[in-house]
Design an enzyme around this catalytic site. Structure first.
Site, PDB file in Angstrom:
ATOM      1  N   ASP A   1       0.882  -1.165   0.000  1.00  0.00           N
ATOM      2  CA  ASP A   1       0.000   0.000   0.000  1.00  0.00           C
ATOM      3  C   ASP A   1       0.925   1.222   0.000  1.00  0.00           C
ATOM      4  OD1 ASP A   1      -2.365   1.592   0.475  1.00  0.00           O
ATOM      5  OD2 ASP A   1      -1.650   1.805   2.531  1.00  0.00           O
ATOM      6  N   LEU A   2       0.408   2.372  -0.401  1.00  0.00           N
ATOM      7  CA  LEU A   2       1.262   3.575  -0.488  1.00  0.00           C
ATOM      8  C   LEU A   2       1.094   4.489   0.729  1.00  0.00           C
ATOM      9  CD1 LEU A   2       3.188   5.345  -2.239  1.00  0.00           C
ATOM     10  CD2 LEU A   2       1.142   6.334  -3.282  1.00  0.00           C
ATOM     11  N   ASP A   3      -0.103   5.102   0.830  1.00  0.00           N
ATOM     12  CA  ASP A   3      -0.354   6.089   1.888  1.00  0.00           C
ATOM     13  C   ASP A   3      -0.283   5.424   3.264  1.00  0.00           C
ATOM     14  OD1 ASP A   3      -0.975   8.269   0.094  1.00  0.00           O
ATOM     15  OD2 ASP A   3      -2.903   7.321  -0.293  1.00  0.00           O
TER      16      ASP A   3
ATOM     17  N   THR B   1       1.607  10.363   3.798  1.00  0.00           N
ATOM     18  CA  THR B   1       0.644  11.255   3.150  1.00  0.00           C
ATOM     19  C   THR B   1      -0.684  11.343   3.900  1.00  0.00           C
ATOM     20  OG1 THR B   1       0.302   9.357   1.750  1.00  0.00           O
ATOM     21  CG2 THR B   1       1.409  11.239   0.748  1.00  0.00           C
TER      22      THR B   1
ATOM     23  N   LYS C   1      -8.955   5.908   6.265  1.00  0.00           N
ATOM     24  CA  LYS C   1      -7.725   5.275   5.776  1.00  0.00           C
ATOM     25  C   LYS C   1      -8.024   4.072   4.891  1.00  0.00           C
ATOM     26  CE  LYS C   1      -4.514   6.946   9.219  1.00  0.00           C
ATOM     27  NZ  LYS C   1      -3.669   6.650  10.362  1.00  0.00           N
TER      28      LYS C   1
ATOM     29  N   SER D   1      -2.465   0.416  -4.374  1.00  0.00           N
ATOM     30  CA  SER D   1      -2.991   1.597  -3.683  1.00  0.00           C
ATOM     31  C   SER D   1      -4.337   2.022  -4.244  1.00  0.00           C
ATOM     32  CB  SER D   1      -1.995   2.757  -3.846  1.00  0.00           C
ATOM     33  OG  SER D   1      -2.577   3.979  -3.456  1.00  0.00           O
ATOM     34  N   ALA D   2      -5.190   2.571  -3.370  1.00  0.00           N
ATOM     35  CA  ALA D   2      -6.495   3.096  -3.813  1.00  0.00           C
ATOM     36  C   ALA D   2      -6.363   4.480  -4.430  1.00  0.00           C
ATOM     37  CB  ALA D   2      -7.430   3.181  -2.611  1.00  0.00           C
TER      38      ALA D   2
ATOM     39  N   LYS E   1     -10.822  -1.410  -1.558  1.00  0.00           N
ATOM     40  CA  LYS E   1     -10.539  -2.298  -0.428  1.00  0.00           C
ATOM     41  C   LYS E   1     -11.698  -2.160   0.559  1.00  0.00           C
ATOM     42  CE  LYS E   1      -5.640  -1.139  -0.941  1.00  0.00           C
ATOM     43  NZ  LYS E   1      -4.498  -0.362  -0.420  1.00  0.00           N
TER      44      LYS E   1
ATOM     45  N   GLU F   1       0.288  -3.231   4.679  1.00  0.00           N
ATOM     46  CA  GLU F   1      -0.884  -2.348   4.764  1.00  0.00           C
ATOM     47  C   GLU F   1      -0.975  -1.642   6.115  1.00  0.00           C
ATOM     48  OE1 GLU F   1      -3.551  -0.967   3.758  1.00  0.00           O
ATOM     49  OE2 GLU F   1      -3.812  -1.736   1.738  1.00  0.00           O
ATOM     50  N   ASP F   2      -1.480  -0.406   6.109  1.00  0.00           N
ATOM     51  CA  ASP F   2      -1.726   0.292   7.380  1.00  0.00           C
ATOM     52  C   ASP F   2      -3.217   0.399   7.690  1.00  0.00           C
ATOM     53  OD1 ASP F   2      -2.267   2.206   5.344  1.00  0.00           O
ATOM     54  OD2 ASP F   2      -2.042   3.825   6.806  1.00  0.00           O
TER      55      ASP F   2
HETATM   56  C1  BG6 Z   1      -5.807   5.675   0.104  1.00  0.00           C
HETATM   57  C2  BG6 Z   1      -5.842   6.547   1.356  1.00  0.00           C
HETATM   58  O1  BG6 Z   1      -4.499   5.196  -0.063  1.00  0.00           O
HETATM   59  O2  BG6 Z   1      -6.183   6.426  -1.053  1.00  0.00           O
HETATM   60  C3  BG6 Z   1      -7.220   7.194   1.487  1.00  0.00           C
HETATM   61  O3  BG6 Z   1      -5.575   5.765   2.501  1.00  0.00           O
HETATM   62  C4  BG6 Z   1      -7.577   7.938   0.199  1.00  0.00           C
HETATM   63  O4  BG6 Z   1      -7.219   8.060   2.592  1.00  0.00           O
HETATM   64  C5  BG6 Z   1      -7.486   6.989  -0.999  1.00  0.00           C
HETATM   65  O5  BG6 Z   1      -8.896   8.480   0.283  1.00  0.00           O
HETATM   66  C6  BG6 Z   1      -7.789   7.667  -2.335  1.00  0.00           C
HETATM   67  O6  BG6 Z   1      -6.786   8.619  -2.586  1.00  0.00           O
HETATM   68  P1  BG6 Z   1      -6.859   9.735  -3.705  1.00  0.00           P
HETATM   69  O7  BG6 Z   1      -5.447  10.296  -3.721  1.00  0.00           O
HETATM   70  O8  BG6 Z   1      -7.212   9.071  -5.006  1.00  0.00           O
HETATM   71  O9  BG6 Z   1      -7.885  10.730  -3.276  1.00  0.00           O
HETATM   72 MG    MG Z   2      -2.757   3.178   3.532  1.00  0.00          MG
END
Ligand code: BG6
Ligand code: MG
Length: 216
Positions: A10-12, A18, A46, A115-116, A146, A170-171
């Protein structure tokens, strides 16, 4: 258990810090709409997609809006978020993340992003992480959020790896559930209170080794 040949990240909140920028942007939106939004409220967002996050935020504020207004608000929040992350550099990579990814590459273990976020490429490019990935699945390539396993299933497919040979980092609780539903092992980065379903929970990637990974 199969041996491990790929790691999906996962990224964030796992590779980069972030989550704080998402929080600041959502709080700014909530304040504009006339209510407060706490760090505790933010935990519910999250791992959740942008529109789903907005719906949770509006529920917290007790606000009901039509779809067109919601789309405009999601875009507004994203414009602020993009402004905050546009100055990011490699100093915002979380402790131990780059070292661990480099160690995986040296041992011939494949690395993918799951990542989402639709802003993942901007973040990977600003932090210099892009070249380390053998596959990148982000919010522009998925249709299911997810805890649906889609993001990780697509990652494994692009790597040409069986799910049983993959480990997800993952967090978010929803991310650990997604990994389990994809048939993968998982490492939670954060607190075991929320990530207790993972095979292993670590406070961060700092000091984590490939040898320890291979014991999972
Ligand atoms: C996830 C974050 O990685 O991405 C969420 O944990 C975030 O908080 C989601 O809403 C979507 O991100 P973005 O950058 O497309 O708005
Ligand atoms: Mg995350």
């Amino acid at each position: 258990m199969s041996s491990i040949t790929a790691c999906l990240f996962d990224l964030d909140g796992v590779l980069v810090d972030t989550a704080k920028y998402h929080y600041i942007a959502w709080k700014r939106l909530a304040n504009e709409l006339g209510f407060d939004f706490t760090e505790q409220d933010n935990e519910r967002l999250k791992g959740v997609s942008r529109m789903a996050s907005l719906n949770i935020l509006l529920e917290i504020g007790g606000v009901t809006l039509d779809e067109i207004t919601k789309m405009a608000l999601a875009e507004k929040k994203n414009a602020w978020y993009v402004e905050y992350i546009s100055n990011m550099d490699k100093s915002e990579i979380l402790p131990g993340a780059l070292e661990f990814i480099q160690a995986l590459k040296e041992r011939g273990i494949k690395v993918a992003l799951g990542s989402a976020s639709k802003n993942a490429m901007l973040i990977l490019n600003n932090t210099g992480l892009t070249p380390y990935f053998d596959a990148i699945i982000d919010g522009t390539k998925t249709s299911q959020a997810k805890p649906d396993p889609e993001v990780f299933t697509l990652g494994a497919r692009e790597l040409g790896t069986e799910p049983e040979a993959c480990v997800v980092f993952e967090d978010a609780e929803a991310g650990i559930e997604a990994a389990t539903r994809a048939g993968m092992r998982s490492v939670g980065i954060g607190s075991s209170e929320t990530l207790g379903q993972a095979n292993l929970v670590l406070p961060s990637l700092e000091g984590f080794t490939v040898d320890r990974l291979l014991e999972l």
